[in-house]
Design a protein around this motif. Structure first.
Motif, PDB file in Angstrom:
ATOM      1  N   SER A 110       0.833  -1.198   0.000  1.00 47.05           N
ATOM      2  CA  SER A 110       0.000   0.000   0.000  1.00 47.05           C
ATOM      3  C   SER A 110       0.865   1.244   0.000  1.00 47.05           C
ATOM      4  O   SER A 110       1.821   1.344   0.773  1.00 47.05           O
ATOM      5  N   SER A 111       0.522   2.196  -0.864  1.00 44.28           N
ATOM      6  CA  SER A 111       1.104   3.521  -0.758  1.00 44.28           C
ATOM      7  C   SER A 111       0.271   4.318   0.236  1.00 44.28           C
ATOM      8  O   SER A 111      -0.882   3.966   0.524  1.00 44.28           O
ATOM      9  N   LEU A 112       0.858   5.386   0.740  1.00 42.70           N
ATOM     10  CA  LEU A 112       0.095   6.241   1.643  1.00 42.70           C
ATOM     11  C   LEU A 112      -0.879   7.076   0.813  1.00 42.70           C
ATOM     12  O   LEU A 112      -0.442   7.925   0.018  1.00 42.70           O
ATOM     13  N   PRO A 113      -2.181   6.865   0.942  1.00 41.27           N
ATOM     14  CA  PRO A 113      -3.142   7.630   0.135  1.00 41.27           C
ATOM     15  C   PRO A 113      -3.106   9.112   0.507  1.00 41.27           C
ATOM     16  O   PRO A 113      -3.002   9.480   1.675  1.00 41.27           O
ATOM     17  N   SER A 114      -3.200   9.960  -0.512  1.00 35.83           N
ATOM     18  CA  SER A 114      -3.264  11.402  -0.254  1.00 35.83           C
ATOM     19  C   SER A 114      -4.563  11.786   0.437  1.00 35.83           C
ATOM     20  O   SER A 114      -4.688  12.892   0.953  1.00 35.83           O
ATOM     21  N   GLU A 115      -5.526  10.839   0.468  1.00 30.58           N
ATOM     22  CA  GLU A 115      -6.823  11.117   1.098  1.00 30.58           C
ATOM     23  C   GLU A 115      -6.726  11.293   2.608  1.00 30.58           C
ATOM     24  O   GLU A 115      -7.719  11.689   3.239  1.00 30.58           O
ATOM     25  N   PHE A 116      -5.571  10.975   3.217  1.00 30.44           N
ATOM     26  CA  PHE A 116      -5.409  11.335   4.631  1.00 30.44           C
ATOM     27  C   PHE A 116      -5.635  12.828   4.834  1.00 30.44           C
ATOM     28  O   PHE A 116      -5.952  13.277   5.930  1.00 30.44           O
ATOM     29  N   ASN A 117      -5.459  13.587   3.758  1.00 26.60           N
ATOM     30  CA  ASN A 117      -5.658  15.031   3.791  1.00 26.60           C
ATOM     31  C   ASN A 117      -7.072  15.410   4.228  1.00 26.60           C
ATOM     32  O   ASN A 117      -7.301  16.503   4.753  1.00 26.60           O
ATOM     33  N   SER A 138       2.465  15.002  -0.454  1.00 25.98           N
ATOM     34  CA  SER A 138       2.654  16.373   0.013  1.00 25.98           C
ATOM     35  C   SER A 138       1.442  16.884   0.777  1.00 25.98           C
ATOM     36  O   SER A 138       1.553  17.820   1.575  1.00 25.98           O
ATOM     37  N   SER A 139       0.279  16.240   0.554  1.00 26.50           N
ATOM     38  CA  SER A 139      -0.940  16.677   1.243  1.00 26.50           C
ATOM     39  C   SER A 139      -0.866  16.480   2.749  1.00 26.50           C
ATOM     40  O   SER A 139      -1.664  17.060   3.488  1.00 26.50           O
TER      41      SER A 139
END
Length: 801
Positions: A110-117, A138-139
Motif C-alpha cells: 500500500s502507498s500512503l493515500p493522499s486522502e489522509f488530507n 505532500s498533502s
C-alpha cells in the motif's frame, strides 16, 4: 429496617451489570456512537482480512463524541488487518477523527493515500510498522493540527517529508524507512514545539547547520543513528541544550568522535554511540555530561577500559560490548552507586580486579560478561542480581552456592566454561538455567517444587549420571529441556507428557533404553512438543502406527509475539534466546539459535525396528526427520509426501525395501535426502529434489539405479546392431537423456533460486551457524531506555508513545 429481598435484588442487578460489562465492553463505546458511524466502522473492517481481531477487540479502540456521536478516536489492535489501504477506503469518511492509530498491521504494497488530507482534525496519526511503500504525499503538510506523527518501520522512500505547515508538531518519528537526501533543519525550525525527533536507520546524507536559536530549546529526544551523514555533523547538536536522549550510532563519519563535544548538554541522560570510532584520549577525560544515566558504546574499537566512567556517579546502564578491551575489569566500576545494568560481552577481559567477593557490594541487577577470556573461580554474585550470564569463558571450580541465596535471580547462564562439581539444589527458583558444556558431575537435583518457575533447563555436555528427576513434573512452565551428551541411564520419560508447555526435548547421546511406544501402544502425546532429539541411545522395539497422531507439530504455529527464536520473549529487561546443537541436512552445527518454527525429529543411532509409522504424514510443519542408523524395515511411507514443509530427510542405514516413492518429488522444499545403505530397488525418481543430491545419498542399495548413481536402469540390447545403427541409436539415447534431464535440471535451478529468494533469512539462521568461538554472542539483555538489538540485528520495535 432492612429488607433481605431488596438486598438480594440489588445484588442480582449488580452481578448482572458486572457480567454485561465484562462480556460487552464495547457497548459503552457503542452507546456514544451514532448508528451510521458504527456501520461505517464495520464497513472499514470488512475492507480487509481481519481474522486476527473480533468485533469486541476492534470496537474497544473506538471513541465517539458524547454530543455529536461522531467517531473521534480509532486505534486498531496490532495484527488486526491485512490488505491494501485503498484511496476510496471508508476510513477517510471519518471527518471528525482527532486520534488515529492503525500501527502494527499489514498493509503490504500500500502507498500512503493522499486522502489522509481529508482528516483535517487529526492531532495524532500513527502509521508505523505497516509495510507502507512509496513517498509521503505532500498533502500530509495540510494536517496542521497534528501534534504526533509516527511513520516509522515502513518502506517509505523519497526526500524528507514536507512538514513546514505542521507548526504544532511535538513528536515526529520517521525511523526505519528508506528516506534519502538532507535534513531540512530550516523547516524543522518552524516547529517550535518539537520535542521528539527520530530519524534513525534511513539513508539520509549531507551535513546540517543549526543556528543558536532559542526556538529549538524544546528538543529533548534526537535520534540520527544509522544514516550516511558526511563531515562533522556533531558540533551543531551542542545547541540543543535541553536534550535528554541522543542517538548518534553508526554515523559513518571519517573522523573519530571526541566525547567532549557533548559537554554542553548538561541535561543529557542517554547517549548512544555504538558503531562509531571514538577519540581514545576522550575516553580518559572528565569532559562529558555528568548527568548521564545510560551510556551505550558497543563496536567502537575501544581497547582500554574507559576511565571516563569514574566521573559518572549517576550511571545506571553501561554497554561496552563487542570492543577489544583487554585485561581485568577494574574494581572501582562496581562502586558506582546506581549501576544496575552492565553489558561487557565479547571483549578480551581475563578476570576481575580484587577478590572473589568484589561484586558483593554492587548494585548491579543485570550483568553479562559472556564471550570473554575469564579464568579462575567464578565470583560471588551481587546481592540483587536478576540476570547473570558468563557463557563462553574459562571459569574453573564449582558454581558458588550463593546463587541459591539470591532470591531475585531469574537467569543463570554459565554455559561453555570449565566448571566442576555438582549442580546447585535451587534450580526451581530460576526461570532460565543454562550450564551446558562444563564438567559438572553427579545427578540433576530432584528438588523441583510445585509451581517451580523453571522455563529453560539445559545441562547438556556434562558428566551427569543417574535418572531424570521425577520432580520435573512440577515445572508446568518448562518449555526447553536438554540433557544431551551425558551418562544418564533411564527409560523414556512418558510421564513428561503432562507438561503443558514443553516444546523442545533432547536426550541425545546418553544411556536411555527401552521402548519408545507408550505402554498402551497409543500415540506419544506431548501437547506442545516441536523438537524431539533421541539419537545415539539404546532405544529398542517398534513404533506404533498411531505414534505421531497427537503431535502438535502437525500444525504450523507462529509465536504469539512475533519472535524469531525460542526463549524468554516477554521480559522487559533482557532478551534470551534458547540454543542447541543442530543436526540438519547431514551437518552438525554447534550452538544454533532455535527458531520458533523449527520442528524436528531425530531418532537416529538407536535399535528401533519395524515399519515407519504412516502417521508421520500428519506432521505438516516438520522440517527435518532423521531415522538413520536403526533397523527399520518395510517401505518408505507414502504419507511423507504430505509433510509439505520437509527440508531434510535421512533414512540411511536401515533395512528399508521397495522403491523410493515418486510422490516425494512434490516436496518443493526438500533440499537434503539420504536413503543410503538400505535394500531399496528400482529407478531413483528424477526431479530437482533428487538430481541435485550427492551419489552418496543413494549408495549401498544394490537394486537402485538412475541418476545420480552411475549406470543406467535399462537392460542392454540382446542383438548386436550394425555399426551405423549403433551410432544412430547412441545419438538417439543421448537426445533422450538430454530431453529428460534438461527440464529437471532447469526446474532444479529455478526452485533453488526460489528457495534462495524467499527463504534467505531462514537459510542463514539454520545453515550459517558456526561454533561458539567463531560466532558473536546471541544472548544478552536490553536496556530500559532503548532496547538493544540482538546480534542478528533483529529489531524489536518500540511501542507508540
Amino acid at each position: 429496617m432492612s429488607h433481605p429481598c431488596l438486598h438480594l435484588r440489588l445484588i442480582s442487578v449488580l452481578l448482572l451489570c458486572c457480567i454485561l460489562f465484562a462480556s460487552h465492553v464495547l457497548m459503552i463505546t457503542a452507546l456514544a456512537c451514532r448508528p451510521d458511524q458504527i456501520r461505517a466502522l464495520m464497513q472499514f473492517k470488512n475492507e480487509f482480512e481481519s481474522n486476527g481481531c473480533n468485533r469486541s477487540d476492534y470496537l474497544n479502540g473506538v471513541q465517539c463524541d458524547n454530543s455529536t456521536g461522531a467517531v473521534t478516536k480509532l486505534q486498531l489492535p496490532s495484527g488486526c488487518f491485512t490488505g491494501v489501504l485503498k484511496t476510496n477506503s471508508s476510513l477517510f469518511g471519518f471527518k471528525h477523527l482527532r486520534y488515529l492509530n492503525i500501527s502494527h498491521n499489514n498493509f503490504t504494497s500500500s502507498s500512503l493515500p493522499s486522502e489522509f488530507n481529508s482528516l483535517k482534525r487529526l492531532e495524532v496519526l500513527s502509521l508505523s510498522s505497516n509495510g507502507f511503500i512509496g513517498q509521503v504525499p505532500s498533502s500530509f503538510s495540510n494536517l496542521i493540527h497534528l501534534t504526533h506523527l509516527n511513520l516509522s518501520h515502513n518502506e517509505l522512500t523519497g526526500s524528507f517529508p514536507l512538514v513546514k505547515n505542521l507548526t504544532k508538531l511535538s513528536f515526529l518519528d520517521l525511523s526505519y524507512n528508506q528516506f534519502s537526501g538532507t535534513i531540512p533543519f530550516d523547516l524543522l525550525l518552524t516547529m517550535p514545539f518539537l520535542s521528539h525527533l527520530d530519524l534513525k536507520k534511513n539513508s539520509l546524507t549531507g551535513t546540517f547547520e543549526v543556528p543558536n536559536s532559542s526556538s529549538y530549546s524544546r528538543l529533548v529526544y534526537l535520534s540520527l543513528g544509522q544514516n550516511q551523514f558526511e563531515g562533522k555533523i556533531l558540533e551543531p547538536i551542542s545547541n540543543f541544550i535541553n536534550l535528554k536522549h541522543l542517538d548518534v550510532s553508526s554515523l559513518n563519519t571519517s573522523y573519530p568522535i571526541d566525547l567532549s563535544i557533548f559537554s554542553p548538554l548538561k541535561s543529557l541522560l542517554v547517549l548512544h554511540l555504538s558503531r562509531n570510532r571514538l577519540l581514545p584520549a576522550s575516553l580518559n577525560s572528565s569532559d562529558i555530561p555528568l548527568s548521564l544515566e545510560s551510556l551505550v558504546m558497543p563496536r567502537c574499537d575501544i581497547t582500554e577500559f574507559p576511565n571516563i566512567l569514574k566521573t559518572l556517579q549517576n550511571l545506571q546502564h553501561l554497554d561496552i560490548s563487542s570492543n577489544m578491551i583487554k585485561g581485568k575489569i577494574p574494581e572501582w566500576l562496581w562502586k558506582l552507586p546506581h549501576l544496575s545494568l552492565v553489558n561487557l560481552v565479547n571483549n578480551s577481559f581475563t578476570g576481575f580486579e580484587g577478590s572473589s567477593d568484589v561484586l558483593l557490594n554492587s548494585s548491579v541487577q543485570l550483568l553479562d560478561f559472556a564471550y570473554n577470556s575469564m579464568t579462575g573461580e567464578f565470583p560471588l554474585p551481587p546481592p540483587n542480581i536478576i540476570y547473570l550470564s558468563a557463557w563462553n569463558n574459562s571459569f574453573t571450580g564449582t558454581i558458588p552456592l550463593q546463587v541459591c541465596d539470591r532470591s531475585s535471580l531469574t537467569v543463570l547462564d554459565l554455559s561453555y566454561n570449565k566448571l566442576t562439581g555438582p549442580i546447585p539444589q535451587c534450580l526451581s527458583n530460576l526461570k532460565i538455567v543454562n550450564l551446558r558444556k562444563n564438567s559438572l558431575e553427579g545427578s540433576i537435583p530432584d528438588e523441583f517444587y510445585s509451581g517451580a518457575f523453571t522455563q529453560t533447563l539445559d545441562v547438556g555436555y556434562n558428566q551427569l549420571t543417574g535418572k531424570l528427576p521425577r520432580s520435573l513434573l512440577n515445572c508446568s512452565f518448562l518449555r526447553f529441556l536438554s540433557v544431551d551428551n551425558n551418562m544418564i541411564e533411564d527409560t523414556f520419560p512418558f510421564w513428561l507428557k503432562d507438561l503443558p508447555n514443553l516444546q523442545v526435548f533432547t536426550l541425545r547421546s546418553n544411556r536411555f533404553f527401552g521402548h519408545l511406544s507408550p505402554p498402551d501402544q497409543g500415540p506419544l502425546s506431548f501437547p506442545e512438543l516441536r523438537i524431539l532429539e533421541l539419537s545415539d541411545n539404546n532405544f529398542t522395539g517398534r513404533l506404533s502406527q498411531t505414534f505421531f497422531v497427537n503431535w502438535k507439530a502437525s500444525a504450523i504455529k507462529v509465536d504469539e509475539d512475533g519472535r524469531i527464536y525460542m526463549g524468554d520473549y516477554k521480559h522487559a529487561y533482557y532478551v534470551y534466546e534458547d540454543t542447541m546443537d543442530l543436526q540438519y541436512k547431514g551437518l552438525f552445527m554447534e550452538q544454533g539459535k532455535v527458531l520458533t518454527s523449527y520442528n524436528t525429529i531425530d531418532f537416529s543411532g538407536n535399535k528401533l525396528e519395524g515399519q515407519i509409522p504412516e502417521s508421520i504424514g500428519l506432521l505438516k510443519a516438520l522440517i527435518a526427520l532423521n531415522l538413520s542408523n536403526n533397523a527399520f524395515t518395510g517401505h518408505i511411507p507414502l504419507s511423507l509426501a504430505n509433510v509439505t514443509e520437509l527440508e531434510s530427510l535421512d533414512l540411511s542405514r536401515n533395512q528399508l525395501s521397495g522403491t523410493i516413492p515418486r510422490e516425494l518429488g512434490s516436496l518443493s522444499f526438500l533440499a537434503y535426502i539420504s536413503v543410503a545403505h538400505n535394500n531399496l530397488m528400482g529407478e531413483i525418481p528424477q526431479g530437482p529434489q533428487f538430481s541435485g543430491q550427492a551419489e552418496t545419498s543413494f549408495e549401498g542399495n544394490a537394486g537402485l539405479c538412475g541418476l545420480p548413481l552411475q549406470g543406467s536402469c535399462f537392460a542392454p540390447p540382446t542383438q548386436q546392431p550394425e555399426e551405423d545403427d549403433e551410432e544412430e541409436e547412441e545419438v538417439l539415447n543421448w537426445k533422450a537423456v538430454v530431453i529428460g534431464y534438461g527440464p529437471g535440471l532447469l526446474s532444479g535451478l529455478v526452485i533453488a533460486h526460489v528457495i534462495a529468494s524467499y527463504r534467505p533469512k531462514w537459510y542463514l539462521k539454520i545453515v550459517g551457524l558456526d561454533k561458539p568461538k567463531e560466532v558473536k554472542p546471541v544472548r544478552f539483555f536490553a536496556s530500559l531506555d532503548s532496547r538493544w538489538d540482538s546480534y542478528d540485528n533483529h529489531v524489536e520495535r518500540e511501542s507508540d508513545t
